[in-house]
Design a protein around this motif. Structure first.
Motif, short mmCIF file in Angstrom:
data_model
loop_
_atom_site.label_atom_id
_atom_site.label_comp_id
_atom_site.label_asym_id
_atom_site.label_seq_id
_atom_site.Cartn_x
_atom_site.Cartn_y
_atom_site.Cartn_z
N GLN A 119 12.06 -5.72 4.87
CA GLN A 119 13.43 -5.67 5.38
C GLN A 119 13.64 -4.55 6.41
N ARG A 120 12.54 -3.96 6.86
CA ARG A 120 12.67 -2.85 7.80
C ARG A 120 12.97 -3.34 9.21
N GLY A 121 13.53 -2.44 10.01
CA GLY A 121 13.81 -2.77 11.40
C GLY A 121 15.04 -3.64 11.58
N LYS A 122 15.87 -3.72 10.55
CA LYS A 122 17.08 -4.56 10.62
C LYS A 122 18.36 -3.72 10.50
N GLY A 123 18.20 -2.41 10.56
CA GLY A 123 19.37 -1.54 10.49
C GLY A 123 19.80 -1.18 9.08
N TYR A 124 19.02 -1.59 8.08
CA TYR A 124 19.46 -1.35 6.70
C TYR A 124 19.42 0.13 6.31
N GLY B 53 0.80 -1.22 0.00
CA GLY B 53 0.00 0.00 0.00
C GLY B 53 0.83 1.27 0.00
N GLU B 54 2.09 1.16 -0.43
CA GLU B 54 2.97 2.34 -0.53
C GLU B 54 3.28 2.56 -2.01
N PRO B 55 2.61 3.50 -2.63
CA PRO B 55 2.72 3.65 -4.09
C PRO B 55 3.94 4.41 -4.59
N ARG B 56 5.01 4.50 -3.81
CA ARG B 56 6.12 5.36 -4.22
C ARG B 56 6.82 4.88 -5.49
N TYR B 57 6.69 3.60 -5.81
CA TYR B 57 7.32 3.09 -7.04
C TYR B 57 6.29 2.61 -8.06
N ASP C 217 6.73 13.13 12.41
CA ASP C 217 6.23 11.90 13.04
C ASP C 217 6.82 10.62 12.41
N ASN C 218 7.85 10.78 11.58
CA ASN C 218 8.51 9.60 11.00
C ASN C 218 9.66 9.21 11.95
N TYR C 219 9.27 8.55 13.05
CA TYR C 219 10.25 8.27 14.11
C TYR C 219 11.38 7.37 13.63
N ALA C 220 11.07 6.41 12.78
CA ALA C 220 12.11 5.50 12.30
C ALA C 220 13.16 6.29 11.51
N SER C 221 12.68 7.18 10.63
CA SER C 221 13.62 7.95 9.82
C SER C 221 14.43 8.91 10.69
N ALA C 222 13.78 9.53 11.65
CA ALA C 222 14.49 10.45 12.55
C ALA C 222 15.60 9.70 13.28
N ARG C 223 15.31 8.49 13.70
CA ARG C 223 16.28 7.66 14.41
C ARG C 223 17.48 7.33 13.50
N VAL C 224 17.14 6.98 12.24
CA VAL C 224 18.19 6.66 11.25
C VAL C 224 19.14 7.86 11.09
N VAL D 154 19.43 16.51 5.83
CA VAL D 154 18.51 15.38 5.69
C VAL D 154 17.23 15.74 6.44
N THR D 155 16.08 15.54 5.80
CA THR D 155 14.83 15.92 6.45
C THR D 155 13.90 14.72 6.56
N CYS D 156 12.99 14.80 7.48
CA CYS D 156 11.94 13.77 7.56
C CYS D 156 10.71 14.38 8.22
N TYR E 80 15.71 8.31 1.21
CA TYR E 80 15.95 6.86 1.17
C TYR E 80 14.68 6.09 1.52
N ASP E 81 14.68 4.82 1.16
CA ASP E 81 13.59 3.93 1.56
C ASP E 81 14.12 2.50 1.61
N VAL E 82 13.48 1.71 2.44
CA VAL E 82 13.82 0.29 2.58
C VAL E 82 12.56 -0.51 2.32
N ARG E 83 12.67 -1.63 1.62
CA ARG E 83 11.47 -2.40 1.27
C ARG E 83 10.81 -2.89 2.56
N GLU F 241 19.59 10.38 13.23
CA GLU F 241 20.32 10.66 14.48
C GLU F 241 21.44 9.64 14.69
N LYS F 242 21.20 8.38 14.31
CA LYS F 242 22.25 7.37 14.47
C LYS F 242 23.43 7.62 13.53
N ASN F 243 23.18 8.44 12.50
CA ASN F 243 24.26 8.79 11.59
C ASN F 243 24.86 10.16 11.92
#
Ligand SMILES: CC(C)(COP(=O)(O)OP(=O)(O)OC[C@H]1O[C@@H](n2cnc3c(N)ncnc32)[C@H](O)[C@@H]1OP(=O)(O)O)[C@@H](O)C(=O)NCCC(=O)NCCS
Length: 177
Positions: free
Chosen positions: A110-115, A30-34, A142-149, A137-139, A104-107, A151-153
């Motif tokens: 495969q999310r939640g594995k540090g990719y 349900g993510e039509p980005r591609y 409320d995109n907590y996963a992306s914000a974390r990515v 880099v912006t997000c 960026y995006d991850v399929r 910050e970890k970088n």
């Protein structure tokens, strides 16, 4: 190739099937980005996409308002695509507000594995190779996963804004290279 050690590549002629499969997973989730990449994509259409991505990265015949952009794919096992990133070589006033240098995006499977964390790190390496001193880099706020990515970088929050042509709060981070 080591399955646990994915690598970054630009799109290659042998990746058509992998790209179609990558895009299909987003659509099924349900993510039509591609959505522009369909199972019916012909060899000619794929060849045109390859050429366009190469031209975009060299800044050749860019449409109005576009800056040079390199698209990368995080792959394992040769051509299984885990994620994709886009590196804008310079910023426009719009990208300054939202989009920044790297997206960026991850399929979904495969999310939640540090990719994404790895993908952003590798793409930052490419940005460094271009001579950029740092990247924006912006997000979405409320995109907590992306914000974390980010910050970890090493991302440092600059501010949160609502872009001129948007209605959502966006976090803007700077990462020194
Ligand atoms: C955002 C996205 C790229 C993250 O990919 P990912 O591979 O799952 O990210 P990683 O596994 O590298 O890291 C995710 C981090 O966010 C955390 N996270 C994941 N979901 C979260 C949530 N709902 N709330 C808070 N933190 C979350 C993870 O725990 C991890 O942090 P940790 O290592 O401290 O535990 C992926 O969800 C995606 O493709 N989303 C759609 C496209 C998108 O939003 N792109 C970014 C646009 S700015």
């Amino acid at each position: 190739m080591d399955n646990n050690n994915p690598t970054l590549t630009v799109l290659r002629p042998d990746m058509q099937h992998a790209l179609i499969e990558y895009a299909a997973e987003f659509s099924a989730a349900g993510e039509p980005r591609y959505a522009f990449i369909t199972p019916e994509m012909t060899r000619e259409e794929y060849a045109a996409l390859l050429l366009r991505q190469e031209a975009d990265s060299r800044g050749i015949e860019l449409p109005d308002g576009r800056v040079p952009q390199s698209v990368y794919y995080l792959v394992r096992g040769g051509s299984y695509i885990i994620g994709s990133s886009r590196l804008r070589h310079t910023l426009t006033s719009r990208l300054e507000q939202e989009g920044g240098h790297i997206g960026y995006d991850v399929r979904p499977s495969q999310r939640g594995k540090g990719y994404a964390t790895r993908l952003l790190a590798l793409t930052m390496g490419e940005a460094c190779g271009l001579g950029l001193p740092g990247v924006l880099v912006t997000c979405d706020d409320d995109n907590y996963a992306s914000a974390r990515v980010i910050e970890k970088n090493g991302g440092r929050l600059i501010n949160k804004i609502v872009p001129e042509d948007g209605d959502k709060l966006v976090r803007r981070y700077w990462i020194d290279l």
